[in-house]
Enzyme design. Structure first.
Site, PDB file in Angstrom:
ATOM      1  N   ASN A 154      56.095  26.605  15.568  1.00  0.00           N
ATOM      2  CA  ASN A 154      57.111  26.908  16.305  1.00  0.00           C
ATOM      3  C   ASN A 154      56.532  27.969  17.597  1.00  0.00           C
ATOM      4  OD1 ASN A 154      56.365  29.077  14.645  1.00  0.00           O
ATOM      5  ND2 ASN A 154      58.360  30.047  14.601  1.00  0.00           N
ATOM      6  N   GLU A 250      51.609  35.583   6.765  1.00  0.00           N
ATOM      7  CA  GLU A 250      52.731  35.841   7.752  1.00  0.00           C
ATOM      8  C   GLU A 250      53.935  34.756   7.714  1.00  0.00           C
ATOM      9  OE1 GLU A 250      53.445  38.260  10.005  1.00  0.00           O
ATOM     10  OE2 GLU A 250      51.307  39.015  10.571  1.00  0.00           O
ATOM     11  N   CYS A 284      60.560  32.944  13.454  1.00  0.00           N
ATOM     12  CA  CYS A 284      60.846  33.614  12.224  1.00  0.00           C
ATOM     13  C   CYS A 284      61.413  34.994  12.233  1.00  0.00           C
ATOM     14  CB  CYS A 284      59.265  34.054  11.567  1.00  0.00           C
ATOM     15  SG  CYS A 284      58.277  34.659  12.905  1.00  0.00           S
TER      16      CYS A 284
HETATM   17  P1  NAP Z   1      54.986  25.175   7.180  1.00  0.00           P
HETATM   18  O1  NAP Z   1      55.612  23.934   6.898  1.00  0.00           O
HETATM   19  O2  NAP Z   1      54.722  26.084   5.938  1.00  0.00           O
HETATM   20  O3  NAP Z   1      53.464  24.828   8.002  1.00  0.00           O
HETATM   21  C1  NAP Z   1      52.773  25.783   8.378  1.00  0.00           C
HETATM   22  C2  NAP Z   1      51.299  25.121   8.426  1.00  0.00           C
HETATM   23  O4  NAP Z   1      50.910  25.095   7.093  1.00  0.00           O
HETATM   24  C3  NAP Z   1      51.269  23.911   8.988  1.00  0.00           C
HETATM   25  O5  NAP Z   1      49.961  23.733   9.831  1.00  0.00           O
HETATM   26  C4  NAP Z   1      51.161  22.923   7.872  1.00  0.00           C
HETATM   27  O6  NAP Z   1      50.483  21.572   8.215  1.00  0.00           O
HETATM   28  C5  NAP Z   1      50.344  23.694   7.045  1.00  0.00           C
HETATM   29  N1  NAP Z   1      50.652  23.200   5.424  1.00  0.00           N
HETATM   30  C6  NAP Z   1      51.447  22.519   4.778  1.00  0.00           C
HETATM   31  N2  NAP Z   1      51.194  22.503   3.532  1.00  0.00           N
HETATM   32  C7  NAP Z   1      50.154  22.952   3.323  1.00  0.00           C
HETATM   33  C8  NAP Z   1      49.257  23.144   2.237  1.00  0.00           C
HETATM   34  N3  NAP Z   1      49.343  22.441   1.115  1.00  0.00           N
HETATM   35  N4  NAP Z   1      47.779  23.715   2.424  1.00  0.00           N
HETATM   36  C9  NAP Z   1      47.598  23.930   3.638  1.00  0.00           C
HETATM   37  N5  NAP Z   1      48.392  23.969   4.797  1.00  0.00           N
HETATM   38  C10 NAP Z   1      49.451  23.570   4.581  1.00  0.00           C
HETATM   39  O7  NAP Z   1      55.865  26.055   8.359  1.00  0.00           O
HETATM   40  P2  NAP Z   1      56.350  25.429   9.798  1.00  0.00           P
HETATM   41  O8  NAP Z   1      57.588  24.509   9.265  1.00  0.00           O
HETATM   42  O9  NAP Z   1      55.209  24.832  10.443  1.00  0.00           O
HETATM   43  O10 NAP Z   1      56.873  26.827  10.319  1.00  0.00           O
HETATM   44  C11 NAP Z   1      58.016  27.440  10.101  1.00  0.00           C
HETATM   45  C12 NAP Z   1      57.944  28.659   9.069  1.00  0.00           C
HETATM   46  O11 NAP Z   1      56.724  29.566   9.572  1.00  0.00           O
HETATM   47  C13 NAP Z   1      59.129  29.522   8.875  1.00  0.00           C
HETATM   48  O12 NAP Z   1      59.398  29.808   7.673  1.00  0.00           O
HETATM   49  C14 NAP Z   1      58.849  30.438   9.959  1.00  0.00           C
HETATM   50  O13 NAP Z   1      59.649  31.913   9.486  1.00  0.00           O
HETATM   51  C15 NAP Z   1      57.241  31.081   9.391  1.00  0.00           C
HETATM   52  N6  NAP Z   1      56.822  31.649  10.814  1.00  0.00           N
HETATM   53  C16 NAP Z   1      56.336  33.035  10.461  1.00  0.00           C
HETATM   54  C17 NAP Z   1      55.959  33.618  11.258  1.00  0.00           C
HETATM   55  C18 NAP Z   1      55.233  35.100  11.145  1.00  0.00           C
HETATM   56  O14 NAP Z   1      54.553  35.607  12.025  1.00  0.00           O
HETATM   57  N7  NAP Z   1      55.833  35.941  10.247  1.00  0.00           N
HETATM   58  C19 NAP Z   1      55.925  33.304  12.619  1.00  0.00           C
HETATM   59  C20 NAP Z   1      56.159  31.790  12.974  1.00  0.00           C
HETATM   60  C21 NAP Z   1      56.638  31.112  11.862  1.00  0.00           C
HETATM   61  P3  NAP Z   1      51.387  20.441   8.389  1.00  0.00           P
HETATM   62  O15 NAP Z   1      51.878  20.660   9.787  1.00  0.00           O
HETATM   63  O16 NAP Z   1      50.165  19.393   8.688  1.00  0.00           O
HETATM   64  O17 NAP Z   1      52.324  20.078   7.766  1.00  0.00           O
END
Ligand code: NAP
Length: 475
Positions: A154, A250, A284
């Protein structure tokens, strides 16, 4: 970047590497192919870790690290529009918001350069005890080692910047795994770091199957810290699987805002319409739950709903667009299903709740019970609920009624109410008379409860990316 006719290679150990297989990056808006990126697997990830380890044998002094960081900020400034267009194309982020993200990444690098120059330990007054008399004590801040960085889709540039810039400031090398849907901004940033003089192996990028690449970062003992931004399920799972590493998380939120009747309701309505729906709610800290003191409830809705209806939904490349697509069809279907669940349980859709072409219109729900997914889970889409309350205590309890705890906000003219909320809201950050979607890149940012266990912002991140080593000197 050394892009070939086939696609973009990966920087590993100072070389641009092709693997013979590709990950396709498609526009979330049109579905068109934006680019292809070399697809890495466990072998490339291990090669990246080995390169990161080699790089640390020749530490970079703080002034060189700071100079590189400043140069990256400069490169981002010079290529500002090009970088914004990349974010817009791969993430479907409206171009105006994409430009803001580039400027914020410049700020992240600038602040990290300051931290690189300030990084220091402290004196330990050893002669304060009999045992230490005649000795001089101080601490050094030593880089923790190789960082495995995993970033979400995002904020494909600035959240990568929040991994890379503090790591370099702290003197750590990095293996970065960006989100598969948005690797192009990360690769561009890597290119800028190399252009800025980063020696080979200090930054290595792998794009490909998350489980396979993540397993290498978890299992390889040379990776000392995993810095993860993304969903809670994945993040907490990584932490459980790597008990001997630092795993900094995060994660998500279900962001609440309290609106007291004494607040400036026009200003509140304007702030909420922007911060519940920008980037289609895929932040987020996107405003998701609005609690309004009952005497102001109708007035606020009368100001808020027309502002939401005025938002322009459409092509993210169009300068006028406020709200673009969700990242993919699965995300859109999930958000629609959550709206339907709420409707079936008696919630009323005041505006939105339906598609405009392929895009979900900004949606405002009332009468949504606290047990519904739209009320207690993270929607991560263009949806917010508005709920009346009678007392501030009740509002604070409602806001806290979630497993998440990243940021929350209150609008009020009363200092007493504002400070009561600041003390009692169980969140990593509380904003007063500002939407909780606010983030400046130098501030400590992170959650409590299920939202995470760390703080980003270069000054805070470098502390976690370094170990404190005690030195005792017999005088
Ligand atoms: P996500 O699906 O958890 O993916 C985040 C990252 O993790 C991607 O690079 C993804 O790779 C990787 N990933 C997935 N499965 C994994 C595994 N088993 N081992 C290692 N890496 C893995 O999250 P998203 O949909 O991209 O982002 C949305 C989420 O992020 C929301 O919940 C949002 O609130 C949170 N967020 C938090 C913050 C903060 O600073 N607190 C900021 C922004 C977003 P792939 O893309 O290759 O699947």
């Amino acid at each position: 970047m050394a892009a070939t006719a086939s696609g973009k290679p990966l920087p590993i150990g100072g070389e641009w590497v092709e693997t013979g297989a590709w990950v396709e990056v498609r526009s979330p808006y049109s579905g068109d192919l934006v680019a292809r990126v070399a697809r890495a697997g466990a072998e490339e990830a291990r090669r990246a870790v080995a390169a990161a380890e080699r790089s640390l044998r020749e530490p970079l002094p703080a002034h060189k690290r700071a100079e590189i960081l400043v140069r990256v900020a400069g490169h981002l400034g010079r290529r500002h529009e090009e970088v914004a267009q990349v974010i817009c194309a791969e993430a479907g982020k409206p171009i105006g918001a994409a430009r803001v993200e580039v400027s914020r990444a410049m700020s992240t690098y600038t602040m990290a350069a300051v931290e690189a120059r300030k990084l220091a330990g402290e004196m330990v007054p050893l002669d304060a005890s009999q045992a230490g008399a005649g000795k001089l004590g101080f601490t050094l801040r030593v880089p923790i080692g190789i960082v495995g960085a995993i970033s979400p889709f995002n904020f494909p540039l600035n959240l990568v910047a929040h991994k890379l810039a503090p790591a370099l400031a702290a003197g750590c090398s990095v293996v970065l795994k960006p989100a598969s849907q948005t690797p192009l901004s990360a690769l561009l940033l890597a290119e800028l770091e190399l252009e800025a003089g980063l020696p080979p192996g200090w930054l290595n990028v792998v794009v490909g199957p998350a489980g396979e690449l993540g397993d290498v970062l978890v299992e390889d003992e040379r990776v000392k810290l995993i810095s993860f931004t993304g969903s809670g399920e994945t993040g907490w799972g990584l932490r459980e699987r790597a008990p001997r590493k630092r795993v900094n998380l995060e994660l998500g939120n279900s962001t609440p805002v309290i609106v007291e009747a004494d607040a400036d309701l026009d200003a509140v309505a304007t702030a909420l319409a922007t911060h519940a729906f920008s980037f289609a709610g895929q932040s987020c800290i996107s405003v998701q739950r609005v609690y309004v003191q009952r005497s102001a409830y109708d007035d606020l809705l009368a100001r808020f709903v027309p502002r939401v209806e005025a938002l322009k939904v459409g092509d993210p490349a169009d300068e006028e667009t406020d709200v673009g697509p969700l990242i993919d069809g699965d995300a859109r279907d999930r958000v629609l299903a959550w709206i339907e669940e709420a409707r079936a349980a008696g919630a009323e859709v005041l505006t939105g709740g339906a598609l405009e072409g392929e895009l979900l219109r900004p949606t405002v729900l009332v009468n949504a019970g606290p047990e519904l997914k739209v009320s207690c889970e993270e929607v991560f889409g263009p949806v917010c609920t508005v709920t009346p309350y009678d007392t501030l205590d009740e509002a604070i309890d409602l806001a806290n009624g979630t497993r998440y705890g990243l940021q929350a906000g209150i609008f009020t003219a009363s200092l007493r109410s504002a400070l009561a909320a600041a003390h009692r809201l169980e969140f990593g950050g509380v904003t007063i008379n500002e939407a909780p979607t606010f983030r400046a890149d130098q501030m400590p940012y992170g959650g409590v409860k299920a939202s995470g266990n760390t703080r980003e912002g270069p000054a805070w991140a470098v502390r976690e990316l370094t170990e404190e080593r005690l030195v005792v000197l017999q005088t």
